[in-house]
Design a protein around this motif. Structure first.
Motif, PDB file in Angstrom:
ATOM      1  N   GLU A   1       0.835  -1.198   0.000  1.00  0.00           N
ATOM      2  CA  GLU A   1       0.000   0.000   0.000  1.00  0.00           C
ATOM      3  C   GLU A   1       0.871   1.249   0.000  1.00  0.00           C
ATOM      4  OE1 GLU A   1      -2.770  -0.074   3.186  1.00  0.00           O
ATOM      5  OE2 GLU A   1      -3.830  -1.870   2.468  1.00  0.00           O
ATOM      6  N   GLU A   2       0.328   2.321  -0.575  1.00  0.00           N
ATOM      7  CA  GLU A   2       1.091   3.559  -0.721  1.00  0.00           C
ATOM      8  C   GLU A   2       1.554   4.099   0.626  1.00  0.00           C
ATOM      9  OE1 GLU A   2       0.525   8.117  -2.477  1.00  0.00           O
ATOM     10  OE2 GLU A   2      -1.011   6.586  -2.835  1.00  0.00           O
ATOM     11  N   SER A   3       0.692   4.022   1.647  1.00  0.00           N
ATOM     12  CA  SER A   3       1.054   4.558   2.958  1.00  0.00           C
ATOM     13  C   SER A   3       2.236   3.804   3.558  1.00  0.00           C
ATOM     14  CB  SER A   3      -0.145   4.491   3.908  1.00  0.00           C
ATOM     15  OG  SER A   3      -0.608   3.153   4.058  1.00  0.00           O
ATOM     16  N   ALA A   4       2.253   2.484   3.391  1.00  0.00           N
ATOM     17  CA  ALA A   4       3.368   1.692   3.907  1.00  0.00           C
ATOM     18  C   ALA A   4       4.651   1.999   3.148  1.00  0.00           C
ATOM     19  CB  ALA A   4       3.042   0.204   3.818  1.00  0.00           C
ATOM     20  N   CYS A   5       4.548   2.179   1.837  1.00  0.00           N
ATOM     21  CA  CYS A   5       5.732   2.496   1.036  1.00  0.00           C
ATOM     22  C   CYS A   5       6.315   3.847   1.436  1.00  0.00           C
ATOM     23  CB  CYS A   5       5.385   2.479  -0.449  1.00  0.00           C
ATOM     24  SG  CYS A   5       4.979   0.828  -1.078  1.00  0.00           S
ATOM     25  N   ARG A   6       5.445   4.808   1.728  1.00  0.00           N
ATOM     26  CA  ARG A   6       5.931   6.118   2.167  1.00  0.00           C
ATOM     27  C   ARG A   6       6.650   6.005   3.510  1.00  0.00           C
ATOM     28  NH1 ARG A   6       0.852   8.255   0.331  1.00  0.00           N
ATOM     29  NH2 ARG A   6       0.147   8.317   2.499  1.00  0.00           N
ATOM     30  N   LEU A   7       6.105   5.209   4.407  1.00  0.00           N
ATOM     31  CA  LEU A   7       6.748   5.037   5.707  1.00  0.00           C
ATOM     32  C   LEU A   7       8.110   4.369   5.546  1.00  0.00           C
ATOM     33  CD1 LEU A   7       6.854   5.093   8.784  1.00  0.00           C
ATOM     34  CD2 LEU A   7       5.552   2.947   8.786  1.00  0.00           C
ATOM     35  N   LEU A   8       8.181   3.341   4.730  1.00  0.00           N
ATOM     36  CA  LEU A   8       9.460   2.656   4.516  1.00  0.00           C
ATOM     37  C   LEU A   8      10.501   3.621   3.945  1.00  0.00           C
ATOM     38  CD1 LEU A   8       8.023  -0.684   3.119  1.00  0.00           C
ATOM     39  CD2 LEU A   8       9.313  -0.440   5.256  1.00  0.00           C
ATOM     40  N   ALA A   9      10.074   4.449   2.984  1.00  0.00           N
ATOM     41  CA  ALA A   9      10.995   5.438   2.417  1.00  0.00           C
ATOM     42  C   ALA A   9      11.447   6.424   3.489  1.00  0.00           C
ATOM     43  CB  ALA A   9      10.321   6.172   1.258  1.00  0.00           C
ATOM     44  N   GLN A  10      10.537   6.825   4.356  1.00  0.00           N
ATOM     45  CA  GLN A  10      10.874   7.739   5.455  1.00  0.00           C
ATOM     46  C   GLN A  10      11.937   7.125   6.359  1.00  0.00           C
ATOM     47  OE1 GLN A  10       7.493   9.186   7.877  1.00  0.00           O
ATOM     48  NE2 GLN A  10       8.733   8.782   9.706  1.00  0.00           N
ATOM     49  N   LEU A  11      11.760   5.860   6.713  1.00  0.00           N
ATOM     50  CA  LEU A  11      12.718   5.196   7.598  1.00  0.00           C
ATOM     51  C   LEU A  11      14.083   5.073   6.936  1.00  0.00           C
ATOM     52  CD1 LEU A  11      10.436   2.345   9.023  1.00  0.00           C
ATOM     53  CD2 LEU A  11      11.057   4.496  10.137  1.00  0.00           C
ATOM     54  N   GLN A  12      14.091   4.739   5.654  1.00  0.00           N
ATOM     55  CA  GLN A  12      15.353   4.580   4.942  1.00  0.00           C
ATOM     56  C   GLN A  12      16.081   5.906   4.793  1.00  0.00           C
ATOM     57  OE1 GLN A  12      13.658   2.700   1.503  1.00  0.00           O
ATOM     58  NE2 GLN A  12      14.210   0.637   2.168  1.00  0.00           N
ATOM     59  N   GLN A  13      15.337   6.968   4.553  1.00  0.00           N
ATOM     60  CA  GLN A  13      15.954   8.274   4.329  1.00  0.00           C
ATOM     61  C   GLN A  13      16.421   8.933   5.628  1.00  0.00           C
ATOM     62  OE1 GLN A  13      12.909  10.419   2.232  1.00  0.00           O
ATOM     63  NE2 GLN A  13      12.995   9.078   0.437  1.00  0.00           N
ATOM     64  N   GLN A  14      15.611   8.831   6.667  1.00  0.00           N
ATOM     65  CA  GLN A  14      15.926   9.540   7.907  1.00  0.00           C
ATOM     66  C   GLN A  14      16.825   8.742   8.843  1.00  0.00           C
ATOM     67  OE1 GLN A  14      12.212  10.811   9.670  1.00  0.00           O
ATOM     68  NE2 GLN A  14      11.635  12.072   7.904  1.00  0.00           N
ATOM     69  N   GLY A  15      16.713   7.417   8.791  1.00  0.00           N
ATOM     70  CA  GLY A  15      17.541   6.588   9.663  1.00  0.00           C
ATOM     71  C   GLY A  15      17.136   6.625  11.127  1.00  0.00           C
ATOM     72  N   ILE A  16      16.029   7.302  11.419  1.00  0.00           N
ATOM     73  CA  ILE A  16      15.524   7.411  12.787  1.00  0.00           C
ATOM     74  C   ILE A  16      14.026   7.123  12.768  1.00  0.00           C
ATOM     75  CG2 ILE A  16      15.053   8.999  14.703  1.00  0.00           C
ATOM     76  CD1 ILE A  16      17.929   8.256  14.593  1.00  0.00           C
ATOM     77  N   ALA A  17      13.556   6.416  13.773  1.00  0.00           N
ATOM     78  CA  ALA A  17      12.126   6.157  13.925  1.00  0.00           C
ATOM     79  C   ALA A  17      11.702   6.578  15.324  1.00  0.00           C
ATOM     80  CB  ALA A  17      11.815   4.682  13.713  1.00  0.00           C
ATOM     81  N   ARG A  18      10.684   7.444  15.389  1.00  0.00           N
ATOM     82  CA  ARG A  18      10.113   7.811  16.686  1.00  0.00           C
ATOM     83  C   ARG A  18       8.926   6.893  16.946  1.00  0.00           C
ATOM     84  NH1 ARG A  18      12.002  11.534  19.519  1.00  0.00           N
ATOM     85  NH2 ARG A  18      10.114  11.593  20.801  1.00  0.00           N
ATOM     86  N   VAL A  19       9.041   6.095  17.999  1.00  0.00           N
ATOM     87  CA  VAL A  19       8.020   5.095  18.279  1.00  0.00           C
ATOM     88  C   VAL A  19       7.440   5.316  19.669  1.00  0.00           C
ATOM     89  CG1 VAL A  19       9.256   3.461  16.818  1.00  0.00           C
ATOM     90  CG2 VAL A  19       9.558   3.348  19.294  1.00  0.00           C
ATOM     91  N   HIS A  20       6.217   4.817  19.842  1.00  0.00           N
ATOM     92  CA  HIS A  20       5.522   4.850  21.127  1.00  0.00           C
ATOM     93  C   HIS A  20       5.108   3.413  21.431  1.00  0.00           C
ATOM     94  CE1 HIS A  20       5.001   9.326  20.986  1.00  0.00           C
ATOM     95  NE2 HIS A  20       5.183   9.066  19.704  1.00  0.00           N
ATOM     96  N   MET A  21       5.390   2.943  22.637  1.00  0.00           N
ATOM     97  CA  MET A  21       5.124   1.546  22.980  1.00  0.00           C
ATOM     98  C   MET A  21       5.187   1.387  24.510  1.00  0.00           C
ATOM     99  SD  MET A  21       8.803  -0.183  21.971  1.00  0.00           S
ATOM    100  CE  MET A  21       8.421  -1.726  22.814  1.00  0.00           C
ATOM    101  N   PRO A  22       4.579   0.242  24.982  1.00  0.00           N
ATOM    102  CA  PRO A  22       3.911  -0.826  24.253  1.00  0.00           C
ATOM    103  C   PRO A  22       2.396  -0.661  24.292  1.00  0.00           C
ATOM    104  CG  PRO A  22       4.354  -1.553  26.481  1.00  0.00           C
ATOM    105  CD  PRO A  22       4.824  -0.122  26.394  1.00  0.00           C
ATOM    106  N   TYR A  23       1.723  -1.342  23.351  1.00  0.00           N
ATOM    107  CA  TYR A  23       0.272  -1.363  23.289  1.00  0.00           C
ATOM    108  C   TYR A  23      -0.187  -2.796  23.008  1.00  0.00           C
ATOM    109  CZ  TYR A  23       0.829   3.686  22.799  1.00  0.00           C
ATOM    110  OH  TYR A  23       1.180   5.000  22.996  1.00  0.00           O
ATOM    111  N   GLY A  24      -1.457  -3.057  23.342  1.00  0.00           N
ATOM    112  CA  GLY A  24      -2.049  -4.353  23.025  1.00  0.00           C
ATOM    113  C   GLY A  24      -2.120  -5.282  24.223  1.00  0.00           C
ATOM    114  N   ASP A  25      -3.252  -5.992  24.342  1.00  0.00           N
ATOM    115  CA  ASP A  25      -3.412  -6.924  25.451  1.00  0.00           C
ATOM    116  C   ASP A  25      -3.415  -8.386  25.010  1.00  0.00           C
ATOM    117  OD1 ASP A  25      -5.854  -7.043  24.212  1.00  0.00           O
ATOM    118  OD2 ASP A  25      -7.003  -6.231  25.890  1.00  0.00           O
TER     119      ASP A  25
END
Length: 322
Positions: A160-184
């Motif tokens: 999907e286009e949204s996933a491809c954009r995210l992957l490109a963002q990760l490859q270009q920036q080399g940094i990921a800001r994440v929030h965790m953990p979630y889910g039961d």
């Protein structure tokens, strides 16, 4: 006394002359607290209903301190920051992108590394949220297990286009800001009985975390892993798969639903489960996939004799069925 906590909705049963903080900690809750004598105000809470005794004074409204207040009757209390047994606080991390590459089936394996001295706390089977440029945060199951420390692994389908954009963002920036953990749908505590893990597509990420956690903890009950895709080429490499094949209590099943031109098993995941396991009554079932897939699996297994409460899936929380 019966004390209902807001906003969590947790209900505590206190003993006579027991402070609210002592009761909460006795019952396994993690609570904001420091001095335990009411001076630091860290455990401040708001009394919504009922009454408490604090330093000999009876209060029926307003702020009080959980470390020194004793409930005198059933109460409703607003107390932020209280975590139930097995619940972990969500935090933000700026992670280095160590790897982001396609491994097969249009799936990218993404490896992140959290800052030194700040290993994320999470339970096997939980997920994180990644910040995206110009869009809402995206949720992905953690394929890594808690014993991995700072290193986190994700499996992202790049179609999907949204996933491809995210992957490109990760490859270009080399940094990921994440929030965790979630889910039961996690394994904060290992069950006393067999596990059935059912994954569709990249839902396998969550199951990798569960299997690796069981392996690290020496889980001895049988574990039945069912991984389903539409086409054989949609299966992608799982790093520890060959090691899993050597485990005496782990049973691996790959199932193709749409195009069955291969030497393996064909059909739907719940059909394979019912074929292999005619008695579903003692099993602990975890499922990961689309809402349609998860609910279809739930209905089929319930019809085959499983109690609905035996199955856990994050879908039940983020896409509840009306």
């Amino acid at each position: 006394m019966r004390v209902t906590l807001q906003p969590s909705g947790a209900v505590l049963q206190t003993l006579p002359a027991e402070t609210l903080l002592d009761a909460a900690r006795r019952l396994g809750y993690e609570c904001p607290q420091s001095c335990r004598n009411g001076n630091c105000h860290v455990c401040a809470a708001l009394l919504v209903e009922g009454s408490v005794r604090q330093n000999g004074e009876v209060r029926d409204h307003g702020e009080f301190f959980a470390c020194i207040a004793e409930p005198l009757e059933d109460c409703v209390v607003l107390w932020d920051g209280v975590l139930a047994l097995g619940e972990l606080p969500a935090k933000a991390y700026g992670c280095q992108v160590v790897e982001c590459r396609e491994v097969g089936g249009d799936v990218f394996r993404v490896r992140l590394r959290a800052p030194a001295g700040k290993p994320p706390r999470y339970h096997a089977g939980q997920y994180l949220l990644i910040e995206r440029d110009g869009a809402d945060r995206a949720a992905f199951s953690l394929a890594s297990a808690p014993h991995g420390g700072r290193d986190l692994e994700l499996h992202i389908l790049g179609r999907e286009e949204s996933a491809c954009r995210l992957l490109a963002q990760l490859q270009q920036q080399g940094i990921a800001r994440v929030h965790m953990p979630y889910g039961d749908a996690h394994l904060a505590q290992l069950p006393d009985g067999p596990l059935v893990l059912i994954a569709a597509g990249t839902g396998m990420a969550q199951m990798q975390s569960l299997v690796e956690h069981c392996r690290a903890r020496g889980f001895r009950h049988p574990v039945h892993l069912y991984w389903g895709v539409r086409r054989p080429e949609d299966f992608y490499p799982i790093d520890p798969w060959q090691q899993w094949e050597q485990l005496p209590n782990l049973y691996l099943h790959k199932v193709v639903s749409d195009v069955c031109a291969w030497e393996g098993r064909c059909g739907l995941l719940h059909e394979a489960v019912c074929e292999d396991l005619p008695d579903l009554r003692r099993l602990h079932v975890y499922a990961s996939g689309s809402p349609n897939m998860v609910y279809a699996t739930l209905d089929a297994l319930v019809e085959a004799g499983m109690d609905a409460h035996q199955m856990r899936a994050d879908v039940f929380a983020y896409a509840p069925r009306g």
